[in-house]
Design a protein around this motif. Structure first.
Motif, PDB file in Angstrom:
ATOM      1  N   ASN A   4      -9.374  -4.744  -4.318  1.00 16.46           N
ATOM      2  CA  ASN A   4      -8.520  -4.232  -5.356  1.00 16.46           C
ATOM      3  C   ASN A   4      -7.505  -3.737  -5.042  1.00 16.46           C
ATOM      4  OD1 ASN A   4      -9.514  -1.719  -4.442  1.00 16.46           O
ATOM      5  ND2 ASN A   4     -11.396  -1.608  -5.203  1.00 16.46           N
ATOM      6  N   CYS A   5      -6.658  -3.347  -6.126  1.00 17.57           N
ATOM      7  CA  CYS A   5      -5.293  -2.578  -5.671  1.00 17.57           C
ATOM      8  C   CYS A   5      -5.410  -1.359  -5.135  1.00 17.57           C
ATOM      9  CB  CYS A   5      -4.524  -2.831  -7.229  1.00 17.57           C
ATOM     10  SG  CYS A   5      -2.813  -1.982  -6.995  1.00 17.57           S
ATOM     11  N   SER A   6      -6.362  -0.654  -5.520  1.00 18.80           N
ATOM     12  CA  SER A   6      -6.407   0.718  -4.886  1.00 18.80           C
ATOM     13  C   SER A   6      -6.644   0.678  -3.409  1.00 18.80           C
ATOM     14  CB  SER A   6      -7.750   1.386  -5.186  1.00 18.80           C
ATOM     15  OG  SER A   6      -7.972   1.631  -6.542  1.00 18.80           O
ATOM     16  N   GLN A  24      -9.147  -5.656 -16.444  1.00 19.07           N
ATOM     17  CA  GLN A  24      -8.221  -5.528 -17.526  1.00 19.07           C
ATOM     18  C   GLN A  24      -6.956  -5.794 -17.109  1.00 19.07           C
ATOM     19  OE1 GLN A  24      -8.451  -3.849 -20.429  1.00 19.07           O
ATOM     20  NE2 GLN A  24     -10.983  -3.853 -20.530  1.00 19.07           N
ATOM     21  N   LYS A  25      -6.684  -6.635 -16.028  1.00 19.47           N
ATOM     22  CA  LYS A  25      -5.283  -6.854 -15.958  1.00 19.47           C
ATOM     23  C   LYS A  25      -4.803  -8.256 -16.457  1.00 19.47           C
ATOM     24  CE  LYS A  25      -4.291  -3.177 -13.606  1.00 19.47           C
ATOM     25  NZ  LYS A  25      -5.466  -2.359 -13.960  1.00 19.47           N
ATOM     26  N   ASN A  26      -3.714  -8.757 -16.138  1.00 19.88           N
ATOM     27  CA  ASN A  26      -2.982  -9.961 -16.799  1.00 19.88           C
ATOM     28  C   ASN A  26      -3.902 -11.200 -16.123  1.00 19.88           C
ATOM     29  OD1 ASN A  26      -1.167  -8.162 -17.426  1.00 19.88           O
ATOM     30  ND2 ASN A  26       0.454  -9.896 -17.531  1.00 19.88           N
ATOM     31  N   PHE A  52      -1.310  -5.464  -5.808  1.00 20.68           N
ATOM     32  CA  PHE A  52      -1.519  -6.082  -6.771  1.00 20.68           C
ATOM     33  C   PHE A  52      -3.102  -5.801  -7.329  1.00 20.68           C
ATOM     34  CE2 PHE A  52       2.217  -8.137  -5.058  1.00 20.68           C
ATOM     35  CZ  PHE A  52       2.830  -8.564  -6.489  1.00 20.68           C
ATOM     36  N   SER A  53      -3.226  -5.883  -8.447  1.00 19.56           N
ATOM     37  CA  SER A  53      -4.707  -5.578  -9.047  1.00 19.56           C
ATOM     38  C   SER A  53      -5.106  -6.999  -9.970  1.00 19.56           C
ATOM     39  CB  SER A  53      -4.871  -4.524 -10.199  1.00 19.56           C
ATOM     40  OG  SER A  53      -6.072  -4.467 -10.451  1.00 19.56           O
ATOM     41  N   PHE A  54      -6.398  -7.364  -9.550  1.00 15.15           N
ATOM     42  CA  PHE A  54      -7.032  -8.618 -10.228  1.00 15.15           C
ATOM     43  C   PHE A  54      -8.173  -7.755 -10.975  1.00 15.15           C
ATOM     44  CE2 PHE A  54      -5.004 -11.011  -6.691  1.00 15.15           C
ATOM     45  CZ  PHE A  54      -3.978 -11.408  -7.435  1.00 15.15           C
ATOM     46  N   GLU A  81       5.920  -0.884  -3.992  1.00 18.30           N
ATOM     47  CA  GLU A  81       5.693  -1.186  -5.290  1.00 18.30           C
ATOM     48  C   GLU A  81       4.282  -1.334  -5.518  1.00 18.30           C
ATOM     49  OE1 GLU A  81       8.801  -4.554  -6.280  1.00 18.30           O
ATOM     50  OE2 GLU A  81       8.584  -4.778  -4.296  1.00 18.30           O
ATOM     51  N   ASP A  82       3.843  -0.686  -6.633  1.00 19.70           N
ATOM     52  CA  ASP A  82       2.645  -0.682  -7.225  1.00 19.70           C
ATOM     53  C   ASP A  82       2.840  -1.470  -8.517  1.00 19.70           C
ATOM     54  OD1 ASP A  82       0.528  -0.592  -8.899  1.00 19.70           O
ATOM     55  OD2 ASP A  82       0.096   1.606  -8.622  1.00 19.70           O
ATOM     56  N   CYS A  83       2.454  -2.882  -8.079  1.00 16.82           N
ATOM     57  CA  CYS A  83       2.690  -4.153  -9.019  1.00 16.82           C
ATOM     58  C   CYS A  83       1.385  -4.440  -9.816  1.00 16.82           C
ATOM     59  CB  CYS A  83       2.970  -5.273  -8.330  1.00 16.82           C
ATOM     60  SG  CYS A  83       4.202  -4.963  -7.196  1.00 16.82           S
ATOM     61  N   ALA A  84       0.335  -3.460 -10.034  1.00 17.31           N
ATOM     62  CA  ALA A  84      -0.843  -3.801 -10.441  1.00 17.31           C
ATOM     63  C   ALA A  84      -0.711  -4.233 -11.765  1.00 17.31           C
ATOM     64  CB  ALA A  84      -1.720  -2.433 -10.690  1.00 17.31           C
ATOM     65  N   GLN A  85       0.168  -3.794 -12.397  1.00 23.36           N
ATOM     66  CA  GLN A  85       0.329  -4.111 -14.281  1.00 23.36           C
ATOM     67  C   GLN A  85       1.367  -5.257 -14.219  1.00 23.36           C
ATOM     68  OE1 GLN A  85       0.586  -0.776 -16.707  1.00 23.36           O
ATOM     69  NE2 GLN A  85      -1.272   0.133 -15.740  1.00 23.36           N
ATOM     70  N   ALA A  86       1.867  -5.796 -13.142  1.00 30.49           N
ATOM     71  CA  ALA A  86       3.222  -6.625 -13.168  1.00 30.49           C
ATOM     72  C   ALA A  86       3.052  -7.881 -12.502  1.00 30.49           C
ATOM     73  CB  ALA A  86       4.331  -5.816 -13.093  1.00 30.49           C
ATOM     74  N   HIS A  96       5.667  -0.647 -11.433  1.00 27.08           N
ATOM     75  CA  HIS A  96       5.904  -1.309 -12.696  1.00 27.08           C
ATOM     76  C   HIS A  96       5.222  -1.184 -13.717  1.00 27.08           C
ATOM     77  CE1 HIS A  96       8.901  -2.575  -9.422  1.00 27.08           C
ATOM     78  NE2 HIS A  96       7.869  -2.973  -8.869  1.00 27.08           N
ATOM     79  N   LEU A  97       5.234  -0.144 -14.441  1.00 28.68           N
ATOM     80  CA  LEU A  97       4.304   0.279 -15.416  1.00 28.68           C
ATOM     81  C   LEU A  97       4.353  -0.588 -16.882  1.00 28.68           C
ATOM     82  CD1 LEU A  97       2.007   2.208 -15.290  1.00 28.68           C
ATOM     83  CD2 LEU A  97       3.391   3.820 -17.189  1.00 28.68           C
ATOM     84  N   TYR A  98       3.207  -0.931 -17.304  1.00 28.93           N
ATOM     85  CA  TYR A  98       2.942  -1.699 -18.485  1.00 28.93           C
ATOM     86  C   TYR A  98       3.633  -3.337 -18.451  1.00 28.93           C
ATOM     87  CZ  TYR A  98       2.401   3.042 -20.488  1.00 28.93           C
ATOM     88  OH  TYR A  98       2.115   4.216 -20.411  1.00 28.93           O
ATOM     89  N   HIS A 107       3.388   9.572 -14.451  1.00 22.36           N
ATOM     90  CA  HIS A 107       2.912   8.631 -15.516  1.00 22.36           C
ATOM     91  C   HIS A 107       2.476   7.459 -15.002  1.00 22.36           C
ATOM     92  CE1 HIS A 107       2.183   7.301 -19.668  1.00 22.36           C
ATOM     93  NE2 HIS A 107       3.138   6.249 -19.351  1.00 22.36           N
ATOM     94  N   THR A 108       1.172   7.280 -14.460  1.00 22.47           N
ATOM     95  CA  THR A 108       0.688   6.271 -13.889  1.00 22.47           C
ATOM     96  C   THR A 108      -0.762   6.407 -13.884  1.00 22.47           C
ATOM     97  OG1 THR A 108       0.750   4.546 -11.872  1.00 22.47           O
ATOM     98  CG2 THR A 108       1.045   7.119 -11.593  1.00 22.47           C
ATOM     99  N   PHE A 109      -1.339   5.319 -13.301  1.00 22.41           N
ATOM    100  CA  PHE A 109      -3.131   5.523 -13.365  1.00 22.41           C
ATOM    101  C   PHE A 109      -3.086   6.275 -11.974  1.00 22.41           C
ATOM    102  CE2 PHE A 109      -7.109   3.117 -11.510  1.00 22.41           C
ATOM    103  CZ  PHE A 109      -7.873   3.949 -12.489  1.00 22.41           C
ATOM    104  N   VAL A 110      -4.161   7.092 -11.680  1.00 21.39           N
ATOM    105  CA  VAL A 110      -4.271   7.692 -10.548  1.00 21.39           C
ATOM    106  C   VAL A 110      -4.632   7.075  -9.287  1.00 21.39           C
ATOM    107  CG1 VAL A 110      -6.851   7.413 -11.043  1.00 21.39           C
ATOM    108  CG2 VAL A 110      -6.224   9.438  -9.877  1.00 21.39           C
TER     109      VAL A 110
HETATM  110  C1  PLP Z   1      -0.744   1.175 -12.047  1.00 20.78           C
HETATM  111  C2  PLP Z   1      -2.004   0.993 -11.458  1.00 20.78           C
HETATM  112  N1  PLP Z   1      -2.236   1.085 -10.005  1.00 20.78           N
HETATM  113  C3  PLP Z   1      -3.103   0.900  -9.383  1.00 20.78           C
HETATM  114  C4  PLP Z   1      -4.279   0.648  -9.997  1.00 20.78           C
HETATM  115  C5  PLP Z   1      -5.539   0.328  -9.432  1.00 20.78           C
HETATM  116  O1  PLP Z   1      -6.111  -1.187  -9.365  1.00 20.78           O
HETATM  117  P1  PLP Z   1      -7.719  -1.552  -9.190  1.00 20.78           P
HETATM  118  O2  PLP Z   1      -8.463  -1.138 -10.192  1.00 20.78           O
HETATM  119  O3  PLP Z   1      -7.712  -3.043  -8.612  1.00 20.78           O
HETATM  120  O4  PLP Z   1      -7.934  -0.847  -8.121  1.00 20.78           O
HETATM  121  C6  PLP Z   1      -4.158   0.361 -11.497  1.00 20.78           C
HETATM  122  C7  PLP Z   1      -5.512  -0.182 -12.160  1.00 20.78           C
HETATM  123  O5  PLP Z   1      -5.574  -0.079 -13.435  1.00 20.78           O
HETATM  124  C8  PLP Z   1      -2.942   0.647 -12.144  1.00 20.78           C
HETATM  125  O6  PLP Z   1      -2.850   0.346 -13.490  1.00 20.78           O
END
Ligand code: PLP
Length: 396
Positions: A61-63, A187-189, A182-184, A158-163, A134-136, A86-89
């Motif tokens: 996962n992206c985490s 809920q991602k693209n 990156f996140s797959f 670069e947190d590209c989870a959403q992009a 790269h939010l939203y 302003h981002t995911f934790v």
């Molecule tokens: C900006 C951002 N960073 C990191 C993550 C973490 O991604 P993952 O759920 O794949 O660990 C997310 C997931 O929602 C996210 O939106």
């Protein structure tokens, strides 16, 4: 209006097609059981080429990609890391775990992604890294951020989870900074079945280090052995000096699906841009409802569709709008990304202090509209009509 059908967020943003479902079945029936097998290895090569980076490490996962970035940034107590609140934790936790001090930077009021000007105000002689989100789905202003990083000798994550697939002046996000994550997630693209991620690096040596960290230090013996099973099947190594290994592996079925989804990622994002354009046009008479501004040279992946509602002139606020949309128009909107400095966890960690007025203004007035891949035009028009109806009601 009460006989309208409720529109809300789906559980999965992009559904698998038949070919993707079959790839999954093929791996289940014939695939190897290795943690990182041929599918994940191929996916890494294809992602490296697609993104245009130095190397890619497939992860669960992206985490965990962000954990690898934090470890390889070699930061710790006494160092400072600049990042948006302003981002995911998951953006922040791996850097907090190192013991570094988190310094919150503000967003741009129009693009609503991390602003280079705000980063500049946070840089001190203790700053080691900048985490850009790269939010939203919208790339942040990477030229300005990279020039600050070069000037002050800082790492850029670069947190590209959403992009995934988004471009900044022709370059894919995840190829510009030192590390890309990156996140797959479902809920991602694109999703590799609920969980999945990629860690991209500019310097291929970081790719090797990421792989050594990824699977509990299991690593081939360097020297030639007389028997393949002696002294054991694989060595167990210290991945990098002073670090214990993790298990961040991606599964083979996930990789098989991801390889196929990657091939249609550009088409998915293109369709999302069309959806966004259609909605934006339909709501152009409502300046009090402002969508994210896309600066020139940025190709948005439109992971989410968010707006700021400035209802003061009408004596209304965002919460009035969300309630009305639900009660009268059956459109279930949400709010997202509670600034981390306001959360229990980060207050406890001592990171409650922040001077981020644009973040505060946006979060307190933001609304996120149900959004996913391949929404038909009629549905976008329906959503636009419901929003316009509610905005008219709010005007009174
Ligand atoms: C900006 C951002 N960073 C990191 C993550 C973490 O991604 P993952 O759920 O794949 O660990 C997310 C997931 O929602 C996210 O939106």
């Amino acid at each position: 209006m009460s006989n309208m059908e409720l529109i809300t967020f789906p559980a999965v943003q992009t559904r698998l097609n038949v070919e993707e479902e079959q790839a999954l079945l093929r791996v289940v029936r014939e695939g190897s059981v290795l943690a990182i097998g041929p599918e994940a290895e191929q996916f890494e090569k294809e992602w490296t080429e697609y993104i245009g980076c130095g190397d890619t490490v497939a992860v669960c996962n992206c985490s965990s990609a962000l954990e690898l970035a934090a470890i390889l940034s070699d930061i710790g107590p006494g160092d400072e890391v600049i990042l948006p609140a302003h981002t995911f934790v998951a953006t922040a936790v791996p850097f907090a775990r190192t013991g570094a001090t988190l310094c919150w930077a503000d967003i741009d009021p129009d693009s609503r992604v991390l602003s280079a000007e705000s980063i500049a105000t946070q840089i001190t002689d203790k700053t080691k890294a900048i985490v850009v989100v790269h939010l939203y789905g919208l790339p942040a202003d990477m030229d300005a951020i990279m020039s600050l990083a070069t000037k002050h000798n800082l790492l850029v994550i670069e947190d590209c989870a959403q992009a995934p697939g988004a471009r900044y002046h022709g370059k894919r996000v995840g190829s510009i900074g030192d590390f890309g994550c990156f996140s797959f997630h479902a809920q991602k693209n694109i999703t590799t079945l609920g969980e999945g991620g990629m860690f991209t690096v500019r310097n291929p040596e970081h790719g090797v280090q990421g792989r050594r960290l990824r699977w509990m230090g299991n690593w081939p013996f360097e020297e030639k052995r007389q028997h393949y099973w002696l002294p054991a099947m694989a060595n167990v190594v210290e991945p990098i000096p002073g670090q214990l290994p993790h298990n961040f592996c991606m599964g083979e079925p996930n990789a098989a699906v991801g390889r196929l989804l990657m091939k249609r990622l550009d088409a998915i994002n293109e369709r999302r841009r069309c959806q966004a354009g259609r909605l934006r046009n339909a709501l152009s008479d409502y300046p009090e409802f402002s969508l994210q501004h896309t600066p020139d040279g940025c190709e948005h992946a439109y992971h989410l569709m968010t707006a700021r509602y400035d209802g003061n002139p009408y004596g209304k606020n965002r919460d009035d709008l969300i309630q009305l949309l639900l009660d009268k128009y059956q459109l279930k909107c949400i709010i997202q990304y509670w600034p981390l400095c306001r959360t229990e966890l980060f207050k406890k960690l001592g990171f409650a202090k922040a001077d981020i007025p644009h973040t505060d203004r946006f979060f307190d007035n933001m609304i996120s509209i149900p959004w996913w891949s391949d929404m038909p035009d009629e549905l976008i028009d329906d959503i636009a009509r419901r929003l316009a109806g509610a905005l008219d009601d709010m005007r009174g």
